[in-house]
Design a protein around this motif. Structure first.
Motif, PDB file in Angstrom:
ATOM      1  N   ASP A 279       0.836  -1.203   0.000  1.00  0.00           N
ATOM      2  CA  ASP A 279       0.000   0.000   0.000  1.00  0.00           C
ATOM      3  C   ASP A 279       0.869   1.252   0.000  1.00  0.00           C
ATOM      4  OD1 ASP A 279      -2.250  -1.573   0.033  1.00  0.00           O
ATOM      5  OD2 ASP A 279      -2.503  -1.489   2.205  1.00  0.00           O
ATOM      6  N   SER A 280       0.392   2.272  -0.665  1.00  0.00           N
ATOM      7  CA  SER A 280       1.196   3.478  -0.861  1.00  0.00           C
ATOM      8  C   SER A 280       1.507   4.195   0.448  1.00  0.00           C
ATOM      9  CB  SER A 280       0.474   4.433  -1.819  1.00  0.00           C
ATOM     10  OG  SER A 280      -0.809   4.775  -1.312  1.00  0.00           O
ATOM     11  N   ASP A 281       0.615   4.118   1.438  1.00  0.00           N
ATOM     12  CA  ASP A 281       0.826   4.814   2.714  1.00  0.00           C
ATOM     13  C   ASP A 281       1.568   3.973   3.745  1.00  0.00           C
ATOM     14  OD1 ASP A 281      -0.544   6.977   1.675  1.00  0.00           O
ATOM     15  OD2 ASP A 281      -2.479   6.337   2.489  1.00  0.00           O
ATOM     16  N   PHE A 282       2.007   2.788   3.355  1.00  0.00           N
ATOM     17  CA  PHE A 282       2.635   1.896   4.325  1.00  0.00           C
ATOM     18  C   PHE A 282       4.023   2.394   4.728  1.00  0.00           C
ATOM     19  CE2 PHE A 282       5.452  -1.865   4.954  1.00  0.00           C
ATOM     20  CZ  PHE A 282       4.960  -2.227   6.195  1.00  0.00           C
ATOM     21  N   ASP A 283       4.248   2.501   6.044  1.00  0.00           N
ATOM     22  CA  ASP A 283       5.540   2.865   6.602  1.00  0.00           C
ATOM     23  C   ASP A 283       5.898   1.824   7.652  1.00  0.00           C
ATOM     24  OD1 ASP A 283       7.788   3.890   7.765  1.00  0.00           O
ATOM     25  OD2 ASP A 283       6.948   5.849   8.260  1.00  0.00           O
ATOM     26  N   PRO A 284       6.848   0.916   7.361  1.00  0.00           N
ATOM     27  CA  PRO A 284       7.158  -0.165   8.320  1.00  0.00           C
ATOM     28  C   PRO A 284       7.649   0.334   9.664  1.00  0.00           C
ATOM     29  CG  PRO A 284       8.814  -0.028   6.588  1.00  0.00           C
ATOM     30  CD  PRO A 284       7.694   0.871   6.169  1.00  0.00           C
TER      31      PRO A 284
END
Length: 337
Positions: A279-284
């Motif tokens: 997903d484009s908003d994913f920040d691990p």
């Protein structure tokens, strides 16, 4: 002389017909009961497999990112290329990969078909049960409090409450009290320096002999693959020595595997949304929990009739008689809170 009476042919035929109908009913009841037992037995096995799958992955996820003294312990990655290699990047202890095409190339033939395209997830931690105290530190060597069984090429974390440093063992010293961490051509990927402080460009002694310990790194990737009969299942590839991965099948009959990350965008320790790795908003770095969805199927087809099912909000109608069940669980990343 008394006359003997008996059944006429018509009466016998009627009796046989009634008996046949009764036997047919009894047979149908027996077949139905056996079929129901077969289905329930297969479902019980499937649910047992689901518990195994959940237990294996939940145990690792709860420990993901453990560094010893404290979760925010500063780390020096002294393994070459560790910041871009999931097997050694303890700074990012949980990494997700959406779809088989995006799975790490080191994994053995991730499973995918036209209906399901499973995710995979990598989890890193260290094993505190094998911790050994550090007595002294010098260039390229640590002296430990007692003998160890760390093989050449093993990956260790040396840490106290001020600093941690990840390195590979550069000598075959199992059974001795010293561990070498030199730059060695026989290591893969190898150490970038023979010191554990500073960084690869400006190394220095780290002072890890002040209350420090060494602990082995545990790096595992969970993914779906198939056995020699083409049956999909949950597999785990674990980091061995010198960068090798050791794959093993954990649970057969797992047909899909979705990984969602609970993202905390306002730092209140509560997930604001769940996202997949693609997903484009994913920040691990904002992930504080992981939600796992398993799709398990029976290992044999207990019924000839296709059984429609729903997985991750989508309905499917299969072309076989397998019975399928979705299992979901959410695991908090304790060392990220």
């Amino acid at each position: 002389m008394r006359r003997l009476s008996g059944f006429s042919l018509i009466e016998l035929m009627i009796a046989l017909l009634i008996g046949s109908l009764l036997m047919s009913g009894v047979f149908n009841i027996l077949v139905g009961a056996k079929q129901a037992y077969w289905v329930q037995d297969e479902l019980s096995r499937t649910q047992e497999n689901a518990r195994f799958a959940a237990d294996f992955i939940a145990r690792d996820l709860r420990m993901a990112g453990f560094r010893g003294c404290r979760s925010g312990l500063p780390l020096n990655l002294m393994v070459s290329g560790a910041d871009s290699d999931w097997r050694y990047n303890l700074l990012r202890p949980v990494q997700g990969y959406q779809g088989a095409a995006n799975a790490p190339s080191e994994l053995n033939a991730p499973f995918s078909n036209t209906r399901h395209d499973p995710d995979s997830v990598a989890v890193l931690t260290v094993n505190p049960d094998q911790a050994i105290s550090i007595q002294s530190e010098s260039n390229g060597e640590l002296i430990l409090a007692h003998s160890h069984d760390f093989d050449f090429g093993s990956t260790l974390l040396a840490a106290n409450c001020d600093l941690g440093a990840l390195f590979q063992v550069s000598s075959d010293s199992a059974g001795d009290t010293y561990v070498k961490h030199e730059v060695s051509p026989g290591l893969s990927p190898g150490n970038c320096t023979n010191r554990l402080g500073g960084d690869c460009l400006n190394p220095e002694l780290a002072g890890l002999d002040h209350g420090g310990v060494v602990m082995p790194l545990t790096a595992r990737a969970y993914y779906l693959s198939t056995d020699i009969n083409g049956v999909p299942g949950l597999y785990r590839a674990e980091l061995g020595t010198n960068g090798t991965l050791i794959p093993e099948e954990l649970v057969p009959g797992v047909e899909d595997f979705r990984v969602y990350f609970g993202i905390d965008t306002d730092a209140d320790q509560v997930p604001n949304q769940y996202l997949r790795a693609g997903d484009s908003d994913f920040d691990p770095d904002q992930a504080i929990s992981v939600q796992i969805h398993f799709l398990l199927r029976t290992l044999i087809e207990p019924d000839i009739q296709p059984k429609p099912y729903t997985f991750d909000g989508t309905s499917f109608t299969p072309e076989d008689g397998h019975v399928r069940r979705e299992i979901a669980l959410t695991i908090g990343l304790r060392n990220r809170l």
